[in-house]
Design a protein around this motif. Structure first.
Motif, PDB file in Angstrom:
ATOM      1  N   VAL A  15     -13.441 -18.250   6.577  1.00  0.00           N
ATOM      2  CA  VAL A  15     -12.548 -19.326   6.138  1.00  0.00           C
ATOM      3  C   VAL A  15     -12.909 -19.662   4.694  1.00  0.00           C
ATOM      4  O   VAL A  15     -14.036 -19.427   4.256  1.00  0.00           O
ATOM      5  N   PRO A  16     -11.955 -20.191   3.928  1.00  0.00           N
ATOM      6  CA  PRO A  16     -12.277 -20.578   2.550  1.00  0.00           C
ATOM      7  C   PRO A  16     -13.484 -21.521   2.523  1.00  0.00           C
ATOM      8  O   PRO A  16     -13.630 -22.394   3.371  1.00  0.00           O
ATOM      9  N   GLY A  17     -14.354 -21.290   1.559  1.00  0.00           N
ATOM     10  CA  GLY A  17     -15.569 -22.095   1.427  1.00  0.00           C
ATOM     11  C   GLY A  17     -16.784 -21.475   2.093  1.00  0.00           C
ATOM     12  O   GLY A  17     -17.898 -21.978   1.941  1.00  0.00           O
ATOM     13  N   THR A  18     -16.583 -20.366   2.825  1.00  0.00           N
ATOM     14  CA  THR A  18     -17.707 -19.686   3.471  1.00  0.00           C
ATOM     15  C   THR A  18     -18.615 -19.070   2.413  1.00  0.00           C
ATOM     16  O   THR A  18     -18.150 -18.385   1.511  1.00  0.00           O
ATOM     17  N   ASN A  19     -19.917 -19.340   2.507  1.00  0.00           N
ATOM     18  CA  ASN A  19     -20.905 -18.701   1.633  1.00  0.00           C
ATOM     19  C   ASN A  19     -21.324 -17.390   2.273  1.00  0.00           C
ATOM     20  O   ASN A  19     -21.705 -17.377   3.447  1.00  0.00           O
ATOM     21  N   VAL A  20     -21.269 -16.316   1.508  1.00  0.00           N
ATOM     22  CA  VAL A  20     -21.747 -15.031   2.000  1.00  0.00           C
ATOM     23  C   VAL A  20     -22.815 -14.515   1.047  1.00  0.00           C
ATOM     24  O   VAL A  20     -22.737 -14.714  -0.163  1.00  0.00           O
ATOM     25  N   PHE A  21     -23.820 -13.901   1.604  1.00  0.00           N
ATOM     26  CA  PHE A  21     -24.917 -13.310   0.838  1.00  0.00           C
ATOM     27  C   PHE A  21     -24.956 -11.836   1.206  1.00  0.00           C
ATOM     28  O   PHE A  21     -24.932 -11.490   2.387  1.00  0.00           O
ATOM     29  N   PHE A  22     -25.038 -10.975   0.204  1.00  0.00           N
ATOM     30  CA  PHE A  22     -25.022  -9.541   0.474  1.00  0.00           C
ATOM     31  C   PHE A  22     -25.655  -8.778  -0.686  1.00  0.00           C
ATOM     32  O   PHE A  22     -25.695  -9.250  -1.813  1.00  0.00           O
ATOM     33  N   HIS A  23     -26.164  -7.609  -0.359  1.00  0.00           N
ATOM     34  CA  HIS A  23     -26.649  -6.696  -1.390  1.00  0.00           C
ATOM     35  C   HIS A  23     -25.537  -5.703  -1.703  1.00  0.00           C
ATOM     36  O   HIS A  23     -24.717  -5.389  -0.849  1.00  0.00           O
ATOM     37  N   PHE A  24     -25.517  -5.239  -2.931  1.00  0.00           N
ATOM     38  CA  PHE A  24     -24.499  -4.291  -3.351  1.00  0.00           C
ATOM     39  C   PHE A  24     -25.084  -3.307  -4.355  1.00  0.00           C
ATOM     40  O   PHE A  24     -26.083  -3.575  -5.003  1.00  0.00           O
ATOM     41  N   LYS A  25     -24.443  -2.164  -4.428  1.00  0.00           N
ATOM     42  CA  LYS A  25     -24.730  -1.195  -5.479  1.00  0.00           C
ATOM     43  C   LYS A  25     -23.370  -0.714  -5.969  1.00  0.00           C
ATOM     44  O   LYS A  25     -22.551  -0.249  -5.179  1.00  0.00           O
ATOM     45  N   THR A  26     -23.125  -0.853  -7.260  1.00  0.00           N
ATOM     46  CA  THR A  26     -21.866  -0.421  -7.852  1.00  0.00           C
ATOM     47  C   THR A  26     -22.124   0.848  -8.637  1.00  0.00           C
ATOM     48  O   THR A  26     -23.016   0.890  -9.486  1.00  0.00           O
TER      49      THR A  26
ATOM     50  N   GLU B  54     -24.504 -14.001  -4.025  1.00  0.00           N
ATOM     51  CA  GLU B  54     -23.921 -15.104  -3.253  1.00  0.00           C
ATOM     52  C   GLU B  54     -22.489 -15.268  -3.715  1.00  0.00           C
ATOM     53  O   GLU B  54     -22.206 -15.315  -4.905  1.00  0.00           O
ATOM     54  N   LEU B  55     -21.583 -15.338  -2.765  1.00  0.00           N
ATOM     55  CA  LEU B  55     -20.167 -15.492  -3.073  1.00  0.00           C
ATOM     56  C   LEU B  55     -19.600 -16.572  -2.163  1.00  0.00           C
ATOM     57  O   LEU B  55     -19.860 -16.575  -0.960  1.00  0.00           O
ATOM     58  N   VAL B  56     -18.872 -17.511  -2.735  1.00  0.00           N
ATOM     59  CA  VAL B  56     -18.193 -18.543  -1.957  1.00  0.00           C
ATOM     60  C   VAL B  56     -16.729 -18.134  -1.891  1.00  0.00           C
ATOM     61  O   VAL B  56     -16.039 -18.095  -2.910  1.00  0.00           O
ATOM     62  N   LEU B  57     -16.277 -17.800  -0.697  1.00  0.00           N
ATOM     63  CA  LEU B  57     -14.913 -17.305  -0.532  1.00  0.00           C
ATOM     64  C   LEU B  57     -13.891 -18.383  -0.878  1.00  0.00           C
ATOM     65  O   LEU B  57     -14.066 -19.551  -0.546  1.00  0.00           O
TER      66      LEU B  57
ATOM     67  N   TRP C  95     -13.752  -8.320  -4.640  1.00  0.00           N
ATOM     68  CA  TRP C  95     -14.984  -8.513  -3.869  1.00  0.00           C
ATOM     69  C   TRP C  95     -14.719  -9.377  -2.645  1.00  0.00           C
ATOM     70  O   TRP C  95     -15.261  -9.125  -1.577  1.00  0.00           O
ATOM     71  N   GLU C  96     -13.919 -10.414  -2.798  1.00  0.00           N
ATOM     72  CA  GLU C  96     -13.589 -11.257  -1.642  1.00  0.00           C
ATOM     73  C   GLU C  96     -12.847 -10.446  -0.592  1.00  0.00           C
ATOM     74  O   GLU C  96     -13.083 -10.606   0.603  1.00  0.00           O
ATOM     75  N   VAL C  97     -11.972  -9.564  -1.031  1.00  0.00           N
ATOM     76  CA  VAL C  97     -11.197  -8.735  -0.105  1.00  0.00           C
ATOM     77  C   VAL C  97     -12.115  -7.810   0.678  1.00  0.00           C
ATOM     78  O   VAL C  97     -12.041  -7.730   1.911  1.00  0.00           O
ATOM     79  N   ILE C  98     -13.015  -7.111  -0.012  1.00  0.00           N
ATOM     80  CA  ILE C  98     -13.855  -6.145   0.694  1.00  0.00           C
ATOM     81  C   ILE C  98     -14.880  -6.826   1.601  1.00  0.00           C
ATOM     82  O   ILE C  98     -15.160  -6.327   2.688  1.00  0.00           O
ATOM     83  N   ILE C  99     -15.413  -7.951   1.180  1.00  0.00           N
ATOM     84  CA  ILE C  99     -16.374  -8.670   2.032  1.00  0.00           C
ATOM     85  C   ILE C  99     -15.716  -9.080   3.346  1.00  0.00           C
ATOM     86  O   ILE C  99     -16.309  -8.983   4.415  1.00  0.00           O
ATOM     87  N   GLN C 100     -14.465  -9.506   3.271  1.00  0.00           N
ATOM     88  CA  GLN C 100     -13.767  -9.947   4.479  1.00  0.00           C
ATOM     89  C   GLN C 100     -13.364  -8.785   5.384  1.00  0.00           C
ATOM     90  O   GLN C 100     -12.931  -9.003   6.515  1.00  0.00           O
ATOM     91  N   LYS C 101     -13.533  -7.560   4.920  1.00  0.00           N
ATOM     92  CA  LYS C 101     -13.264  -6.375   5.740  1.00  0.00           C
ATOM     93  C   LYS C 101     -14.513  -5.903   6.481  1.00  0.00           C
ATOM     94  O   LYS C 101     -14.482  -4.893   7.161  1.00  0.00           O
ATOM     95  N   MET C 102     -15.622  -6.640   6.324  1.00  0.00           N
ATOM     96  CA  MET C 102     -16.888  -6.210   6.903  1.00  0.00           C
ATOM     97  C   MET C 102     -17.305  -7.087   8.084  1.00  0.00           C
ATOM     98  O   MET C 102     -16.894  -8.231   8.194  1.00  0.00           O
TER      99      MET C 102
END
Length: 96
Positions: free
Chosen positions: A22-33, A54-57, A66-73
């Motif tokens: 939901v909007p406002g959700t904090n997500v923490f993740f590692h990434f390699k681009t 850290e990303l706040v949706l 990034w918001e799109v791909i995080i929500q696909k996981m």
């Protein structure tokens, strides 16, 4: 008409739980681009930087994809995403 996929996901390790973000959700993740060149040139790596991202949706992050791909996981999933460079603002990031 061309049937082009702009975001292609490959699951490397399946997650444990599907989450309805939901909007406002904090997500923490590692990434390699990386670039899509034969050497897979690394552009950014959060583990090298020492901290997860850290990303706040819903907060209009400058790289909206990034918001799109995080929500696909799923929770604890490891995935690889190939993002078409035509997506908004991705070209700005790749020039860093």
């Amino acid at each position: 008409m061309e049937n082009k996929e702009y975001i292609v996901k490959t699951i490397i390790h399946a997650g444990t739980k599907i989450i309805n973000f939901v909007p406002g959700t904090n997500v923490f993740f590692h990434f390699k681009t990386t670039k899509c060149d034969p050497q897979r040139t690394i552009i950014d790596d959060s583990k090298v930087m020492g901290n997860p991202m850290e990303l706040v949706l819903g907060k209009k992050f400058k790289l909206e994809v990034w918001e799109v791909i995080i929500q696909k996981m799923a929770l604890n999933e490891v995935a690889c995403f190939r993002i078409d460079k035509s997506l908004q603002h991705i070209h700005l990031y790749l020039k860093l």
